[in-house]
Scaffold this active site. Structure first.
Site: not given
Ligand code: G4F
Length: 327
Positions: A13, A86, A128, A130, A152, A156, A182
């Site tokens: 994306q 990922q 992120s 996250e 994940y 990051k 987003h």
């Protein structure tokens, strides 16, 4: 002379929107794609189909240092946007090892290749929200401590640390964009917003009966991906490299997203949504909300698309998609 950009994750994306954005700015755009992606062209490359003849793709793997070095050394790009990862949270709980390996090593290989073979390349790392995980204060800005809740998120935080360390130790121009969620019609079907917009379209057209969701009380700060790629570019146009939080400063629950999406096609979400405990995550990020005043001030960046228009864009696009494909 035209600037050259190398994008990892160009088929995704963000990568596809960024490539279009940079082409408009007259960049020469290169992308790294896994060999499998070039084999199944119609499947994996659908987001970059319209620009395929204006970009250069290189088969390579972020799991191999040799492969990364070869591409960086050959192109010596003015700017490198490292978006590949990922990035699906649910999967990161099922396969922590490959999530950590791919996400951390890929970033490290790129930084190391830049230091040794193309030190003038500016580097953007896709961080992120996250990284904030179990949030330590609300809203979150660049100074909020990290508390990741998944492999994940951990990968990051490490990528961000690596980027900062290469900036300080080797004077690499490296930035982390700490981007909040987003979305867009190009979002993968596994993420909740696309799962909702796609299901709403199928239900409206009589092809699906209901929609099973997990934690509908999670809150996210959702913006439009097209707005966010501009922020990535702006970060690499500054005098000094720095890290920035990017979001809208407004949050909504998954339930609200679903309510708005169903209302767009004249349906009531209560009639279709089923909460399925099996879809809950082992450790959830309950709430995320950006304070992006630094980006507003220094980058002069503002999100343009509202929450309602984002949901509408996705539902309208999925209505067309389902009518056309039947899927
Ligand atoms: O759409 P999601 O899967 O996105 P999530 O986990 O927030 O991560 C996305 O945004 C991050 C930025 O903050 C990126 F770094 C990351 O790569 C990715 O793009 O889930 C959003 C929320 C979660 O709380 C999840 O538990 O929706 C909740 N949810 C409820 N039902 C669901 C579902 N998520 C998914 N994917 N599928 C469900 O059925």
């Amino acid at each position: 002379m035209a600037k050259t950009a190398l994008i990892t994750g160009i088929t995704g994306q963000d990568g596809s929107y960024l490539a279009e954005f940079l082409l408009k700015k007259k960049y020469k755009v290169h992308g790294i794609v896994r060999r499998i992606a070039s084999e199944y062209e119609s499947h994996r490359l659908w987001r970059i189909k319209n620009i395929a003849n204006r970009i250069t793709l290189h088969a390579g793997s972020l799991e191999s240092y040799a492969s990364v070095v070869k591409i960086v050394q050959k192109i010596k790009p003015s700017e490198i946007y490292h978006l590949a990862a990922q990035s699906y949270l649910d999967y990161s709980f099922r396969d922590e090892f490959s999530t950590l390996n791919i996400n951390i090593n890929g970033t490290h290989y790129l930084l190391s290749a830049i230091r040794d073979f193309s030190p003038k390349s500016k580097f953007y790392f896709a961080g992120s929200s996250e990284m904030f995980g179990k949030v330590q204060s609300v809203p979150q800005n660049e100074k909020t401590p990290f508390y990741p809740r998944s492999s994940y998120g951990i990968s990051k935080v490490t990528g961000h640390d690596l980027t900062r360390n290469y900036r300080e130790a080797y004077k690499i121009y490296g930035c982390t964009g700490i981007l909040f969620n987003h979305e867009s019609p190009r979002r993968g079907f596994e993420f909740v917003t696309r799962k909702i917009s796609h299901s709403v379209a199928k239900i409206k057209l009589g092809l699906q009966r209901n929609l099973k969701l997990g934690n509908i009380n999670a809150y996210r700060d959702w913006g439009h991906a097209q707005d966010y790629v501009e922020a990535m570019w702006l970060m690499l146009q500054q005098k000094k490299p720095d890290d920035f939080v990017i979001g809208t400063g407004k949050q909504h629950s998954v339930k609200e997203f679903a309510k708005v999406a169903f209302s767009i096609v004249g349906l009531n979400y209560n009639d279709y949504v089923i909460v399925d405990k099996k879809l809950f995550r082992p450790s959830e990020v309950d709430t995320l909300l950006a304070n992006c005043s630094k980006a507003r001030k220094k980058l002069k960046w503002r999100p343009k698309v509202s929450f309602k228009n984002l949901v509408k864009d996705m539902v309208d696009s999925d209505l067309k998609f389902v009518k056309k494909t039947g899927y």
